[in-house]
Scaffold this motif. Structure first.
Motif, PDB file in Angstrom:
ATOM      1  N   VAL A 122     -26.106   6.157  59.733  1.00 39.80           N
ATOM      2  CA  VAL A 122     -24.409   6.409  59.838  1.00 39.80           C
ATOM      3  C   VAL A 122     -23.906   4.973  58.803  1.00 39.80           C
ATOM      4  CG1 VAL A 122     -22.430   5.854  60.506  1.00 39.80           C
ATOM      5  CG2 VAL A 122     -24.816   7.288  61.723  1.00 39.80           C
ATOM      6  N   PRO A 123     -23.031   5.075  57.832  1.00 36.82           N
ATOM      7  CA  PRO A 123     -23.070   4.179  56.721  1.00 36.82           C
ATOM      8  C   PRO A 123     -22.223   3.352  57.836  1.00 36.82           C
ATOM      9  CG  PRO A 123     -21.984   5.727  56.078  1.00 36.82           C
ATOM     10  CD  PRO A 123     -22.642   6.193  57.163  1.00 36.82           C
ATOM     11  N   LYS A 124     -23.079   1.964  57.710  1.00 35.87           N
ATOM     12  CA  LYS A 124     -21.640   0.790  58.892  1.00 35.87           C
ATOM     13  C   LYS A 124     -21.976  -0.810  57.148  1.00 35.87           C
ATOM     14  CE  LYS A 124     -23.370  -2.388  58.967  1.00 35.87           C
ATOM     15  NZ  LYS A 124     -24.588  -3.954  59.517  1.00 35.87           N
ATOM     16  N   THR A 125     -20.794  -1.773  56.928  1.00 40.08           N
ATOM     17  CA  THR A 125     -20.722  -2.616  56.741  1.00 40.08           C
ATOM     18  C   THR A 125     -19.734  -3.040  56.108  1.00 40.08           C
ATOM     19  OG1 THR A 125     -21.394  -4.184  54.497  1.00 40.08           O
ATOM     20  CG2 THR A 125     -21.771  -1.449  54.280  1.00 40.08           C
ATOM     21  N   ILE A 126     -19.310  -4.356  56.762  1.00 37.02           N
ATOM     22  CA  ILE A 126     -17.787  -4.758  56.720  1.00 37.02           C
ATOM     23  C   ILE A 126     -17.672  -5.163  54.584  1.00 37.02           C
ATOM     24  CG2 ILE A 126     -17.719  -6.043  58.320  1.00 37.02           C
ATOM     25  CD1 ILE A 126     -17.862  -8.294  57.093  1.00 37.02           C
ATOM     26  N   ASP A 127     -18.688  -5.255  53.720  1.00 37.93           N
ATOM     27  CA  ASP A 127     -19.295  -5.631  52.821  1.00 37.93           C
ATOM     28  C   ASP A 127     -18.938  -4.261  51.951  1.00 37.93           C
ATOM     29  OD1 ASP A 127     -20.176  -7.706  53.609  1.00 37.93           O
ATOM     30  OD2 ASP A 127     -21.711  -7.379  52.721  1.00 37.93           O
ATOM     31  N   ASN A 128     -18.810  -2.906  52.392  1.00 35.26           N
ATOM     32  CA  ASN A 128     -18.764  -1.655  51.902  1.00 35.26           C
ATOM     33  C   ASN A 128     -19.195  -1.502  51.011  1.00 35.26           C
ATOM     34  OD1 ASN A 128     -16.422   0.357  51.663  1.00 35.26           O
ATOM     35  ND2 ASN A 128     -15.082  -0.556  50.227  1.00 35.26           N
ATOM     36  N   ASP A 129     -19.800  -2.241  50.626  1.00 36.23           N
ATOM     37  CA  ASP A 129     -21.052  -1.307  48.885  1.00 36.23           C
ATOM     38  C   ASP A 129     -22.526  -1.150  49.427  1.00 36.23           C
ATOM     39  OD1 ASP A 129     -22.333  -2.529  50.909  1.00 36.23           O
ATOM     40  OD2 ASP A 129     -22.769  -4.879  49.924  1.00 36.23           O
ATOM     41  N   LEU A 130     -21.662   0.016  50.466  1.00 34.41           N
ATOM     42  CA  LEU A 130     -23.055   0.891  50.341  1.00 34.41           C
ATOM     43  C   LEU A 130     -22.231   2.483  49.809  1.00 34.41           C
ATOM     44  CD1 LEU A 130     -24.436   1.957  53.779  1.00 34.41           C
ATOM     45  CD2 LEU A 130     -25.826   1.395  52.057  1.00 34.41           C
ATOM     46  N   SER A 131     -22.895   3.040  48.908  1.00 26.44           N
ATOM     47  CA  SER A 131     -23.161   4.595  47.963  1.00 26.44           C
ATOM     48  C   SER A 131     -22.733   5.560  48.809  1.00 26.44           C
ATOM     49  CB  SER A 131     -23.795   4.155  47.021  1.00 26.44           C
ATOM     50  OG  SER A 131     -25.328   4.027  46.802  1.00 26.44           O
ATOM     51  N   CYS A 132     -22.497   6.137  48.029  1.00 28.51           N
ATOM     52  CA  CYS A 132     -22.830   7.558  48.384  1.00 28.51           C
ATOM     53  C   CYS A 132     -21.378   8.232  49.671  1.00 28.51           C
ATOM     54  CB  CYS A 132     -23.850   8.265  49.201  1.00 28.51           C
ATOM     55  SG  CYS A 132     -25.149   8.565  47.862  1.00 28.51           S
ATOM     56  N   THR A 133     -20.772   7.294  49.760  1.00 30.08           N
ATOM     57  CA  THR A 133     -19.970   6.951  50.500  1.00 30.08           C
ATOM     58  C   THR A 133     -18.567   6.801  49.945  1.00 30.08           C
ATOM     59  OG1 THR A 133     -18.445   7.231  53.136  1.00 30.08           O
ATOM     60  CG2 THR A 133     -19.713   5.069  52.443  1.00 30.08           C
ATOM     61  N   ASP A 134     -16.924   6.705  50.631  1.00 33.12           N
ATOM     62  CA  ASP A 134     -16.044   5.675  49.485  1.00 33.12           C
ATOM     63  C   ASP A 134     -15.606   4.624  50.588  1.00 33.12           C
ATOM     64  OD1 ASP A 134     -15.712   8.771  48.057  1.00 33.12           O
ATOM     65  OD2 ASP A 134     -14.270   8.880  49.001  1.00 33.12           O
ATOM     66  N   TYR A 135     -15.937   4.990  51.700  1.00 33.71           N
ATOM     67  CA  TYR A 135     -15.752   3.544  52.477  1.00 33.71           C
ATOM     68  C   TYR A 135     -16.371   3.223  53.348  1.00 33.71           C
ATOM     69  CZ  TYR A 135     -11.124   2.173  50.330  1.00 33.71           C
ATOM     70  OH  TYR A 135     -10.326   2.670  49.363  1.00 33.71           O
ATOM     71  N   THR A 136     -16.660   2.184  53.784  1.00 36.99           N
ATOM     72  CA  THR A 136     -17.831   2.174  54.783  1.00 36.99           C
ATOM     73  C   THR A 136     -16.589   1.496  56.144  1.00 36.99           C
ATOM     74  OG1 THR A 136     -18.482  -0.142  54.086  1.00 36.99           O
ATOM     75  CG2 THR A 136     -20.047   1.922  53.897  1.00 36.99           C
ATOM     76  N   PHE A 137     -16.730   2.023  57.439  1.00 35.40           N
ATOM     77  CA  PHE A 137     -15.980   1.861  58.218  1.00 35.40           C
ATOM     78  C   PHE A 137     -16.007   0.198  58.507  1.00 35.40           C
ATOM     79  CE2 PHE A 137     -20.008   2.796  60.668  1.00 35.40           C
ATOM     80  CZ  PHE A 137     -20.435   1.544  61.814  1.00 35.40           C
ATOM     81  N   GLY A 138     -15.596  -0.718  59.694  1.00 31.90           N
ATOM     82  CA  GLY A 138     -15.221  -2.348  59.430  1.00 31.90           C
ATOM     83  C   GLY A 138     -14.961  -3.153  58.193  1.00 31.90           C
ATOM     84  N   PHE A 139     -15.317  -2.492  56.823  1.00 29.66           N
ATOM     85  CA  PHE A 139     -14.296  -3.134  55.792  1.00 29.66           C
ATOM     86  C   PHE A 139     -13.177  -2.840  56.341  1.00 29.66           C
ATOM     87  CE2 PHE A 139     -12.081  -2.290  51.777  1.00 29.66           C
ATOM     88  CZ  PHE A 139     -12.076  -3.214  51.341  1.00 29.66           C
TER      89      PHE A 139
END
Ligand code: F6P
Length: 353
Positions: A122-139
């Motif tokens: 499950v992609p998570k980071t405030i940095d929003n820098d994970l690919s394959c998802t439009d947004y990461t939660f926390g950002f």
């Protein structure tokens, strides 16, 4: 009874609890029990955790942080790390594991997947820098915090005719600095993807000063480096990420700007009064309650992860694409970083003057 595990790793992030609740609720609906490991991969290695029932997670989506705790423990750096995770999973009868994290935590999940363990990311980071998802939660929460703080700085900067440099989190990418800066009318935004020389930045600030603008507000991502200058090497963490906390990019830039303006003999005498200040937003951006967007995105991702487990579909990541929650390629997500693209930065640059 079927059972799966869950853990939250890496820097904490508003919305983690919403994901945990989503996983627990969707698993309960499918008759699956959930066991939570404490403090990311550390809990899986040391076999520390607790069973989570729907009663345990009721209402937790309103809370920041993570009820399970987090750490930056890297399984691959611990002797027998993968074997210890495997044995903890076997001991608790876990058929798979939901790993909630950024590229580091999911990178470990991907390696364990390649070793034959059942993983869902499950992609998570405030940095929003994970690919394959439009947004990461926390950002969204983090960017809103940064926006509000930059909003507030305008009046004090104007009152004292100062130049302010505001440092936002983002060691590899500038998503928070750019979106918060654009929204809060920063006069310039500096991000790692588009380095600028000190000279360019100086000319920008000098230009505003000469034009008679009362103050200047610059948002800078912590990972920004000046073109043609190499940042100080402060070592790396367990995952090889540069330690930026004490690099003080905003501090340095603010000091250099003040110095350079005061020494610029082409400017009138009043330049001797030119002052700059810096603000490091730091972990304020990670703390506190999640925004509505992050609570809902987290909950939906968690539900989807639980549904994948119920269907026995391991090996992928859940993601947001448009308005849909989909499955995405875990391997690709951890190898490709999502950066701010030129088109977006150039559009934002139209506001920089
Ligand atoms: O999780 C991402 C992040 O918030 C980065 O933006 C920041 O550089 C880093 O974590 C800070 O990590 P720590 O909390 O370990 O100091």
């Amino acid at each position: 009874m079927r059972r799966i595990g869950i853990l939250t790793g890496g820097g904490d992030c508003p919305g983690l609890n919403a994901v945990i609740r989503g996983v627990v609720e969707s698993c309960a609906a499918a008759g699956i029990e959930v066991y939570g490991f404490f403090e990311g991969w550390r809990g899986a290695i040391e076999d520390e955790g607790q069973a989570l029932t729907p009663g345990d997670v009721e209402g937790i989506q309103t809370l920041g942080g993570t009820i399970l705790g987090s750490s930056r423990t890297n399984v691959m750096k611990i002797p027998d790390g993968p074997a210890r995770v495997k044995s903890a999973m076997e001991k608790h009868g876990l058929e798979g594991l939901v790993a909630i994290g950024g590229d580091d935590t999911l990178g470990v999940a991907n390696k364990l997947r390649q070793m034959g363990m059942n993983m869902i990311g499950v992609p998570k980071t405030i940095d929003n820098d994970l690919s394959c998802t439009d947004y990461t939660f926390g950002f969204d929460t983090a960017a809103n915090v940064a926006m509000s703080e930059i909003d507030r700085l305008h009046t004090t900067a104007a009152a004292h005719s100062r130049c302010f440099v505001v440092e936002c989190m983002g060691r590899h990418t500038g998503w928070i600095a750019l979106q918060a800066g654009l929204a809060a009318n920063a006069h310039l935004v500096l991000i790692p993807e588009f380095p600028k020389s000190f000279r360019e930045i100086y000319d920008f600030v000098r230009g505003r000063y000469v034009r008679g603008e009362r103050y200047t507000l610059i948002a800078v991502a912590e990972g920004f480096e000046f073109l043609d200058e190499t940042g100080e090497d402060l070592g790396v963490d367990a995952f090889g990420n540069p330690m930026l906390n004490s690099r003080e990019v905003a501090h340095n830039l603010a000091a250099r700007l003040e110095n350079a303006i005061r020494k610029d003999e082409t400017l009138e005498r009043k330049r001797a009064y030119f002052e700059s200040r810096f603000v490091v937003l730091g972990h304020l951006q990670r703390g506190g309650a999640p925004s509505v967007f992050d609570r809902v995105l987290g909950a939906r991702l968690g539900v989807k992860a639980g549904q994948l487990a119920a269907a026995g579909q391991y090996g992928n990541m859940v993601a947001l694409r448009g308005t849909e929650i989909v499955t995405a390629d875990l391997d690709l997500a951890v190898t490709l970083r999502k950066k701010v693209d030129r088109e977006f930065y150039e559009a934002a640059s139209l506001f920089f003057h």
